[in-house]
Write a protein that holds these residues in place. Structure first.
Motif, PDB file in Angstrom:
ATOM      1  N   HIS A   1      37.330  81.870  45.846  1.00 36.88           N
ATOM      2  CA  HIS A   1      38.360  81.666  46.863  1.00 36.88           C
ATOM      3  C   HIS A   1      39.282  82.875  46.988  1.00 36.88           C
ATOM      4  CE1 HIS A   1      36.939  77.603  47.272  1.00 36.88           C
ATOM      5  NE2 HIS A   1      37.092  77.438  45.970  1.00 36.88           N
ATOM      6  N   ALA A   2      38.741  84.050  46.724  1.00 32.87           N
ATOM      7  CA  ALA A   2      39.481  85.300  46.908  1.00 32.87           C
ATOM      8  C   ALA A   2      39.264  85.769  48.344  1.00 32.87           C
ATOM      9  CB  ALA A   2      38.990  86.357  45.930  1.00 32.87           C
ATOM     10  N   ASP A   3      40.217  86.518  48.874  1.00 36.55           N
ATOM     11  CA  ASP A   3      40.053  87.057  50.217  1.00 36.55           C
ATOM     12  C   ASP A   3      39.994  88.582  50.236  1.00 36.55           C
ATOM     13  OD1 ASP A   3      42.676  87.823  49.801  1.00 36.55           O
ATOM     14  OD2 ASP A   3      43.525  86.429  51.262  1.00 36.55           O
ATOM     15  N   THR A   4      40.089  89.197  49.055  1.00 36.12           N
ATOM     16  CA  THR A   4      40.078  90.660  48.948  1.00 36.12           C
ATOM     17  C   THR A   4      39.391  91.070  47.655  1.00 36.12           C
ATOM     18  OG1 THR A   4      42.195  90.745  50.122  1.00 36.12           O
ATOM     19  CG2 THR A   4      41.548  92.725  48.924  1.00 36.12           C
ATOM     20  N   ILE A   5      38.612  92.133  47.731  1.00 34.98           N
ATOM     21  CA  ILE A   5      38.031  92.731  46.524  1.00 34.98           C
ATOM     22  C   ILE A   5      38.418  94.201  46.490  1.00 34.98           C
ATOM     23  CG2 ILE A   5      36.101  91.137  46.260  1.00 34.98           C
ATOM     24  CD1 ILE A   5      34.319  93.329  47.541  1.00 34.98           C
ATOM     25  N   LYS A   6      38.389  94.756  45.283  1.00 35.25           N
ATOM     26  CA  LYS A   6      38.704  96.166  45.087  1.00 35.25           C
ATOM     27  C   LYS A   6      37.785  96.696  43.995  1.00 35.25           C
ATOM     28  CE  LYS A   6      41.993  97.876  42.345  1.00 35.25           C
ATOM     29  NZ  LYS A   6      43.284  98.234  41.776  1.00 35.25           N
ATOM     30  N   PRO A   7      37.095  97.823  44.243  1.00 35.68           N
ATOM     31  CA  PRO A   7      36.264  98.388  43.184  1.00 35.68           C
ATOM     32  C   PRO A   7      37.145  98.878  42.038  1.00 35.68           C
ATOM     33  CG  PRO A   7      36.316  99.861  45.092  1.00 35.68           C
ATOM     34  CD  PRO A   7      37.058  98.622  45.466  1.00 35.68           C
ATOM     35  N   LEU A   8      36.778  98.522  40.809  1.00 33.63           N
ATOM     36  CA  LEU A   8      37.556  98.928  39.639  1.00 33.63           C
ATOM     37  C   LEU A   8      37.025 100.194  38.987  1.00 33.63           C
ATOM     38  CD1 LEU A   8      38.107  95.403  38.047  1.00 33.63           C
ATOM     39  CD2 LEU A   8      39.642  96.692  39.551  1.00 33.63           C
TER      40      LEU A   8
END
Length: 134
Positions: A81-88
């Motif tokens: 239920h996330a709306d954003t991802i970011k490469p770590l």
């Protein structure tokens, strides 16, 4: 005939690697924060996704591998239920960690991705742009 078949099989195997990696319906609403700015977001967790980055001794196309990793990360984020991802981190051996965040979608259309602005080199004569359009 036999030589043609031997040349055709590796090509078919390489192309088959990306078959089956599709974006889930819910993942279309997950944006990718390429700029890395998730300061106003709540972190929901971390996902690590992986794909084959080579078939036998042959390396797969780097852009294809990166695109597949992003699709898989968006699929996993949607399940959280996330709306954003970011490469770590950068992809390594076909694997990449991503942060999953809940940021809200103020100002963004569903599926729209936050992309970094074009940057100019130190010499001032070249611009770079993100590879994949949003």
């Amino acid at each position: 005939m036999r030589k043609t078949l031997l040349l055709l099989v590796p090509v078919l195997l390489l192309n088959a690697c990306s078959w089956g990696i599709t974006m889930d319906e819910g993942a279309k609403n997950v944006r990718t924060a390429w700029s890395g700015d998730v300061s106003g977001c709540r972190q929901l967790g971390k996902v690590t996704v992986s794909v084959m980055d080579h078939v036998g001794p042959v390396d797969r196309n780097t852009i294809t591998v990166r695109d597949e990793l992003e699709v898989l990360a968006r699929n996993q984020a949607a399940e959280m239920h996330a709306d954003t991802i970011k490469p770590l981190a950068e992809p390594t051996d076909g694997s990449q960690p991503w942060g999953a965040y809940q940021c809200g979608t103020a100002g963004l259309k569903p599926g729209q991705q936050a992309r970094p602005a074009a940057t100019t080199s130190a010499a001032g004569n070249a611009k770079t742009f993100p590879i994949k359009g949003g």
